[in-house]
Design a protein around this motif. Sequence first.
Motif, mmCIF file in Angstrom:
data_model
loop_
_atom_site.group_PDB
_atom_site.id
_atom_site.type_symbol
_atom_site.label_atom_id
_atom_site.label_comp_id
_atom_site.label_asym_id
_atom_site.label_seq_id
_atom_site.Cartn_x
_atom_site.Cartn_y
_atom_site.Cartn_z
ATOM 1 N N MET A 123 40.444 61.510 44.470
ATOM 2 C CA MET A 123 41.581 62.610 43.531
ATOM 3 C C MET A 123 41.145 62.248 42.293
ATOM 4 S SD MET A 123 44.209 64.311 43.920
ATOM 5 C CE MET A 123 44.944 64.989 42.638
ATOM 6 N N ASN A 124 41.216 63.232 41.444
ATOM 7 C CA ASN A 124 40.921 63.296 39.946
ATOM 8 C C ASN A 124 42.298 63.454 39.249
ATOM 9 O OD1 ASN A 124 40.014 63.721 37.311
ATOM 10 N ND2 ASN A 124 38.393 64.955 38.111
ATOM 11 N N SER A 125 42.317 62.795 38.218
ATOM 12 C CA SER A 125 43.830 62.899 37.417
ATOM 13 C C SER A 125 43.821 64.202 36.668
ATOM 14 C CB SER A 125 43.925 61.772 36.409
ATOM 15 O OG SER A 125 42.843 61.899 35.415
ATOM 16 N N LYS A 126 42.773 64.712 36.504
ATOM 17 C CA LYS A 126 42.457 66.228 35.897
ATOM 18 C C LYS A 126 43.015 67.257 36.751
ATOM 19 C CE LYS A 126 38.338 65.482 33.213
ATOM 20 N NZ LYS A 126 37.086 65.699 33.211
ATOM 21 N N ASN A 127 43.193 67.083 37.911
ATOM 22 C CA ASN A 127 43.861 68.005 38.868
ATOM 23 C C ASN A 127 45.458 68.041 38.871
ATOM 24 O OD1 ASN A 127 41.586 68.783 39.966
ATOM 25 N ND2 ASN A 127 41.566 67.275 41.542
ATOM 26 N N CYS A 128 45.878 66.996 38.390
ATOM 27 C CA CYS A 128 47.451 66.823 38.192
ATOM 28 C C CYS A 128 47.851 67.650 36.887
ATOM 29 C CB CYS A 128 47.755 65.584 38.055
ATOM 30 S SG CYS A 128 47.382 64.528 39.443
ATOM 31 N N ASN A 129 48.150 68.806 37.244
ATOM 32 C CA ASN A 129 48.490 69.855 36.048
ATOM 33 C C ASN A 129 49.957 70.409 36.195
ATOM 34 O OD1 ASN A 129 47.776 71.549 37.802
ATOM 35 N ND2 ASN A 129 46.111 72.273 36.978
ATOM 36 N N GLN A 130 50.592 70.097 37.366
ATOM 37 C CA GLN A 130 51.778 70.782 37.482
ATOM 38 C C GLN A 130 53.112 69.594 37.213
ATOM 39 O OE1 GLN A 130 52.213 74.094 38.102
ATOM 40 N NE2 GLN A 130 49.882 74.010 37.946
ATOM 41 N N ARG A 131 54.052 70.056 36.451
ATOM 42 C CA ARG A 131 55.076 69.389 36.384
ATOM 43 C C ARG A 131 56.091 69.185 37.272
ATOM 44 N NH1 ARG A 131 55.160 64.549 33.296
ATOM 45 N NH2 ARG A 131 57.193 64.221 31.931
ATOM 46 N N ILE A 132 56.532 67.963 38.046
ATOM 47 C CA ILE A 132 57.581 68.104 38.808
ATOM 48 C C ILE A 132 58.615 66.923 38.466
ATOM 49 C CG2 ILE A 132 56.043 68.715 40.911
ATOM 50 C CD1 ILE A 132 56.163 65.737 41.874
ATOM 51 N N ILE A 133 59.688 66.999 39.067
ATOM 52 C CA ILE A 133 60.768 65.715 39.196
ATOM 53 C C ILE A 133 61.204 65.242 40.442
ATOM 54 C CG2 ILE A 133 63.067 65.294 38.252
ATOM 55 C CD1 ILE A 133 62.764 67.699 36.424
ATOM 56 N N ILE A 134 61.040 63.945 40.667
ATOM 57 C CA ILE A 134 61.579 63.510 41.769
ATOM 58 C C ILE A 134 62.747 63.164 41.524
ATOM 59 C CG2 ILE A 134 61.220 61.527 43.440
ATOM 60 C CD1 ILE A 134 58.085 61.572 42.763
ATOM 61 N N SER A 135 63.900 63.735 42.268
ATOM 62 C CA SER A 135 65.345 63.501 42.100
ATOM 63 C C SER A 135 65.887 62.480 43.231
ATOM 64 C CB SER A 135 66.043 64.839 42.123
ATOM 65 O OG SER A 135 67.219 64.675 42.106
ATOM 66 N N GLU A 136 66.977 61.807 43.006
ATOM 67 C CA GLU A 136 67.224 60.607 43.671
ATOM 68 C C GLU A 136 68.905 61.172 44.058
ATOM 69 O OE1 GLU A 136 67.775 55.774 43.846
ATOM 70 O OE2 GLU A 136 67.795 56.591 41.888
ATOM 71 N N TYR A 137 69.068 60.870 45.192
ATOM 72 C CA TYR A 137 70.536 61.010 45.799
ATOM 73 C C TYR A 137 71.334 60.091 45.406
ATOM 74 C CZ TYR A 137 74.091 62.260 49.216
ATOM 75 O OH TYR A 137 75.263 62.241 50.012
ATOM 76 N N LEU A 138 72.554 60.298 44.804
ATOM 77 C CA LEU A 138 73.528 59.458 44.133
ATOM 78 C C LEU A 138 74.729 59.421 45.240
ATOM 79 C CD1 LEU A 138 73.215 60.031 40.544
ATOM 80 C CD2 LEU A 138 72.000 58.254 41.752
ATOM 81 N N GLY A 139 75.025 60.184 45.884
ATOM 82 C CA GLY A 139 76.177 60.150 46.899
ATOM 83 C C GLY A 139 76.815 61.638 46.851
ATOM 84 N N GLU A 140 78.085 61.654 47.099
ATOM 85 C CA GLU A 140 78.792 62.967 47.205
ATOM 86 C C GLU A 140 80.009 62.833 46.323
ATOM 87 O OE1 GLU A 140 79.512 64.756 50.808
ATOM 88 O OE2 GLU A 140 77.462 64.871 51.433
ATOM 89 N N ASP A 155 68.689 64.147 38.620
ATOM 90 C CA ASP A 155 67.666 64.977 38.345
ATOM 91 C C ASP A 155 66.466 64.489 37.135
ATOM 92 O OD1 ASP A 155 68.482 66.577 40.282
ATOM 93 O OD2 ASP A 155 69.494 68.193 39.048
ATOM 94 N N THR A 156 66.919 63.129 36.626
ATOM 95 C CA THR A 156 66.105 62.692 35.739
ATOM 96 C C THR A 156 65.430 61.301 36.145
ATOM 97 O OG1 THR A 156 67.869 61.436 34.958
ATOM 98 C CG2 THR A 156 67.586 63.475 34.030
ATOM 99 N N TYR A 157 65.394 61.044 37.501
ATOM 100 C CA TYR A 157 64.860 59.986 38.203
ATOM 101 C C TYR A 157 63.550 59.812 37.537
ATOM 102 C CZ TYR A 157 63.353 56.592 41.647
ATOM 103 O OH TYR A 157 62.662 55.557 42.242
ATOM 104 N N HIS A 158 62.515 60.703 38.183
ATOM 105 C CA HIS A 158 61.147 60.468 37.758
ATOM 106 C C HIS A 158 60.495 61.748 37.427
ATOM 107 C CE1 HIS A 158 57.392 58.378 37.511
ATOM 108 N NE2 HIS A 158 56.775 58.968 38.515
ATOM 109 N N PRO A 159 60.367 62.191 36.205
ATOM 110 C CA PRO A 159 59.771 63.224 35.861
ATOM 111 C C PRO A 159 58.086 62.819 35.949
ATOM 112 C CG PRO A 159 60.649 62.811 34.098
ATOM 113 C CD PRO A 159 61.113 61.576 34.872
ATOM 114 N N CYS A 160 57.228 63.465 36.599
ATOM 115 C CA CYS A 160 55.907 63.223 36.716
ATOM 116 C C CYS A 160 54.915 64.430 36.711
ATOM 117 C CB CYS A 160 55.419 62.282 37.626
ATOM 118 S SG CYS A 160 55.874 62.908 39.575
ATOM 119 N N TRP A 161 53.544 64.105 36.629
ATOM 120 C CA TRP A 161 52.508 65.354 36.715
ATOM 121 C C TRP A 161 52.241 65.027 38.253
ATOM 122 C CZ3 TRP A 161 51.969 69.039 33.467
ATOM 123 C CH2 TRP A 161 52.499 68.808 32.135
ATOM 124 N N SER A 162 51.737 66.181 38.712
ATOM 125 C CA SER A 162 51.148 66.196 40.238
ATOM 126 C C SER A 162 50.086 67.566 40.536
ATOM 127 C CB SER A 162 52.314 66.470 41.138
ATOM 128 O OG SER A 162 52.769 67.908 41.032
#
Length: 115
Positions: free
Chosen positions: A1-18, A32-39
């Motif tokens: 895997m090459n880091s140059k391929n990671c060109n899409q921004r996503i957010i990994i969101s964590e469930y906090l309950g109801e 919705d701010t748990y972990h923004p990262c490139w993918s």
Amino acid sequence: MNSKNCNQRIIISEYLGENQNDNGFDAPNWDDTYHPCWSAFKQVSGKEFISAKANNSENIVTFIVRYCNKTKVLLVPGATKQYKVIYKNKDYNILFCSDYNNQHEWIDIKAEVII
């Protein structure tokens, strides 16, 4: 895997309950701010089918992200239900996560769009 391929921004969101909404119903609460990262994004499969007289669709995608403390929790059995991916303002349920080539460098996230 090459880091140059990671060109899409996503957010990994964590469930906090109801929480209760204004109508008194329970509504899921997500961080919705748990972990923004490139993918790296890849379309795996897509299909439409008719079930019980309703049109349904299934859209499976793959996100490959860097292995870190915030993403390695996805590898714990059952943890995929506590997280979701947000990509281009769409929510994706995480179906499966794996350590890419077991090298602790990349995590492969299989997800399905929530319709």
